[in-house]
Design a protein around this motif. Structure first.
Motif, PDB file in Angstrom:
ATOM      1  N   ASP A 149      -9.941  21.872  -4.502  1.00 38.78           N
ATOM      2  CA  ASP A 149      -8.992  21.181  -5.070  1.00 38.78           C
ATOM      3  C   ASP A 149      -9.166  20.289  -5.557  1.00 38.78           C
ATOM      4  OD1 ASP A 149      -6.821  22.778  -3.487  1.00 38.78           O
ATOM      5  OD2 ASP A 149      -7.726  21.617  -1.872  1.00 38.78           O
ATOM      6  N   ASP A 150     -10.993  20.063  -5.719  1.00 41.20           N
ATOM      7  CA  ASP A 150     -11.317  19.121  -6.674  1.00 41.20           C
ATOM      8  C   ASP A 150     -11.857  19.259  -8.130  1.00 41.20           C
ATOM      9  OD1 ASP A 150     -12.644  17.028  -7.890  1.00 41.20           O
ATOM     10  OD2 ASP A 150     -14.552  17.194  -6.830  1.00 41.20           O
ATOM     11  N   PRO A 151     -10.807  18.538  -8.651  1.00 42.22           N
ATOM     12  CA  PRO A 151     -10.980  18.853 -10.235  1.00 42.22           C
ATOM     13  C   PRO A 151     -11.674  18.176 -10.966  1.00 42.22           C
ATOM     14  CG  PRO A 151      -8.712  17.320 -10.050  1.00 42.22           C
ATOM     15  CD  PRO A 151      -9.641  17.759  -8.924  1.00 42.22           C
ATOM     16  N   GLY A 152     -12.374  17.113 -10.676  1.00 39.66           N
ATOM     17  CA  GLY A 152     -14.022  17.126 -11.777  1.00 39.66           C
ATOM     18  C   GLY A 152     -13.829  16.043 -11.536  1.00 39.66           C
ATOM     19  N   GLU A 153     -15.307  14.924 -11.554  1.00 39.86           N
ATOM     20  CA  GLU A 153     -15.354  13.612 -11.899  1.00 39.86           C
ATOM     21  C   GLU A 153     -14.414  13.395 -13.328  1.00 39.86           C
ATOM     22  OE1 GLU A 153     -18.587  10.556 -12.677  1.00 39.86           O
ATOM     23  OE2 GLU A 153     -19.049  11.921 -11.031  1.00 39.86           O
ATOM     24  N   ARG A 186       0.645  -0.960  -0.631  1.00 43.00           N
ATOM     25  CA  ARG A 186      -0.209  -0.053   0.172  1.00 43.00           C
ATOM     26  C   ARG A 186       0.788   0.984   0.315  1.00 43.00           C
ATOM     27  NH1 ARG A 186      -5.814   0.740   1.781  1.00 43.00           N
ATOM     28  NH2 ARG A 186      -5.936   2.709   2.186  1.00 43.00           N
ATOM     29  N   LEU A 187       1.022   1.979  -0.959  1.00 41.24           N
ATOM     30  CA  LEU A 187       1.047   3.368  -0.787  1.00 41.24           C
ATOM     31  C   LEU A 187      -0.235   4.663  -0.236  1.00 41.24           C
ATOM     32  CD1 LEU A 187       2.232   4.245  -4.481  1.00 41.24           C
ATOM     33  CD2 LEU A 187       4.236   3.733  -2.313  1.00 41.24           C
ATOM     34  N   GLU A 188       0.261   5.289   0.853  1.00 39.42           N
ATOM     35  CA  GLU A 188      -0.449   6.845   1.549  1.00 39.42           C
ATOM     36  C   GLU A 188       0.011   7.825   1.257  1.00 39.42           C
ATOM     37  OE1 GLU A 188      -1.206   5.235   5.162  1.00 39.42           O
ATOM     38  OE2 GLU A 188      -2.424   3.570   4.776  1.00 39.42           O
ATOM     39  N   TRP A 189      -0.578   9.073   0.451  1.00 35.38           N
ATOM     40  CA  TRP A 189      -0.086  10.016   0.540  1.00 35.38           C
ATOM     41  C   TRP A 189      -1.507  11.141   0.805  1.00 35.38           C
ATOM     42  CZ3 TRP A 189      -1.012   6.673  -4.018  1.00 35.38           C
ATOM     43  CH2 TRP A 189      -2.531   6.992  -4.156  1.00 35.38           C
ATOM     44  N   GLY A 190      -0.735  12.069   0.859  1.00 34.52           N
ATOM     45  CA  GLY A 190      -1.872  13.708   1.237  1.00 34.52           C
ATOM     46  C   GLY A 190      -0.536  14.885   1.579  1.00 34.52           C
ATOM     47  N   THR A 191      -1.283  16.132   1.319  1.00 31.69           N
ATOM     48  CA  THR A 191      -1.306  17.007   1.660  1.00 31.69           C
ATOM     49  C   THR A 191      -0.511  17.717   2.822  1.00 31.69           C
ATOM     50  OG1 THR A 191      -3.082  18.448   1.794  1.00 31.69           O
ATOM     51  CG2 THR A 191      -1.429  18.479  -0.672  1.00 31.69           C
ATOM     52  N   ARG A 192       0.535  18.247   3.574  1.00 32.53           N
ATOM     53  CA  ARG A 192       0.869  18.249   4.799  1.00 32.53           C
ATOM     54  C   ARG A 192       0.516  19.491   5.755  1.00 32.53           C
ATOM     55  NH1 ARG A 192       7.382  17.515   3.117  1.00 32.53           N
ATOM     56  NH2 ARG A 192       7.010  19.365   2.784  1.00 32.53           N
ATOM     57  N   GLU A 193       0.550  20.979   4.736  1.00 33.29           N
ATOM     58  CA  GLU A 193       0.050  22.278   5.571  1.00 33.29           C
ATOM     59  C   GLU A 193      -1.907  21.755   5.807  1.00 33.29           C
ATOM     60  OE1 GLU A 193       2.314  25.048   3.414  1.00 33.29           O
ATOM     61  OE2 GLU A 193       4.124  23.690   4.405  1.00 33.29           O
ATOM     62  N   LYS A 194      -1.627  22.462   3.546  1.00 33.06           N
ATOM     63  CA  LYS A 194      -3.271  22.589   4.431  1.00 33.06           C
ATOM     64  C   LYS A 194      -4.727  20.944   4.486  1.00 33.06           C
ATOM     65  CE  LYS A 194      -5.105  23.877   0.541  1.00 33.06           C
ATOM     66  NZ  LYS A 194      -5.758  24.694  -0.960  1.00 33.06           N
ATOM     67  N   GLY A 195      -4.152  19.851   4.532  1.00 32.41           N
ATOM     68  CA  GLY A 195      -4.873  18.429   4.856  1.00 32.41           C
ATOM     69  C   GLY A 195      -6.316  19.063   4.083  1.00 32.41           C
ATOM     70  N   SER A 196      -5.643  18.840   2.607  1.00 35.75           N
ATOM     71  CA  SER A 196      -7.630  18.976   2.113  1.00 35.75           C
ATOM     72  C   SER A 196      -7.368  17.933   0.403  1.00 35.75           C
ATOM     73  CB  SER A 196      -7.154  20.506   0.796  1.00 35.75           C
ATOM     74  OG  SER A 196      -5.737  20.495   0.016  1.00 35.75           O
ATOM     75  N   TYR A 197      -6.370  17.030   1.300  1.00 33.19           N
ATOM     76  CA  TYR A 197      -6.573  16.095   0.390  1.00 33.19           C
ATOM     77  C   TYR A 197      -5.453  14.880   0.632  1.00 33.19           C
ATOM     78  CZ  TYR A 197      -4.802  13.435  -4.769  1.00 33.19           C
ATOM     79  OH  TYR A 197      -3.824  12.578  -4.869  1.00 33.19           O
TER      80      TYR A 197
END
Length: 137
Positions: free
Chosen positions: A106-110, A68-79
């Motif tokens: 931050d959501d570019p759309g479906e 498993r790989l896991e990722w995310g934004t560090r400062e904003k916590g938006s993704y």
């Protein structure tokens, strides 16, 4: 919060697929074309997004025992997101990618997300096929 998930079968053992996906030096070979990852002091990375021209501090963790790989934004916590590799028998695997956008801006759309996920998993499959073919030949 908006969530997306996409899966694709791969013609290789789960360990081979995970090793290719988690290769920090080869992430640009399969990630969406508009994203570029610069590995810093793991798990810290910087992600450059061509669409916005911004560099975003992020984290990227590989969990080899869980494939498993896991990722995310560090400062904003938006993704956040994850990639999971699972064996499906007969030497094949399935890769699932899950994305969560906490900030609607931050959501570019479906359509954009599914196009990016499909393209990324297609490129990962190509990388896996080349690796397996080279190992066999």
């Amino acid at each position: 919060m908006t969530e997306y998930e996409w899966s694709r079968a791969m013609p290789a053992q789960p360990e081979q697929v995970f090793d290719q996906a988690a290769n920090m030096g080869r992430l640009d070979a399969w990630l969406p074309n508009a994203l570029h990852v610069e590995v810093e002091e793991p798990p810290s990375v910087t992600v450059h997004e061509d669409r916005s021209g911004q560099d975003m501090p992020a984290v990227l963790r590989a969990e080899p025992d869980q494939m498993r790989l896991e990722w995310g934004t560090r400062e904003k916590g938006s993704y956040t997101g994850w990639l999971q590799v699972s064996g499906i028998g007969s030497g094949a695997s399935e890769v699932t990618v899950h994305l969560s956008f906490f900030d609607p801006g931050d959501d570019p759309g479906e359509e954009a997300v599914f196009d990016a996920l499909d393209g990324s998993l297609r490129r990962l499959e190509e990388q896996v096929r080349m690796r397996v073919d080279n190992a066999a030949g």
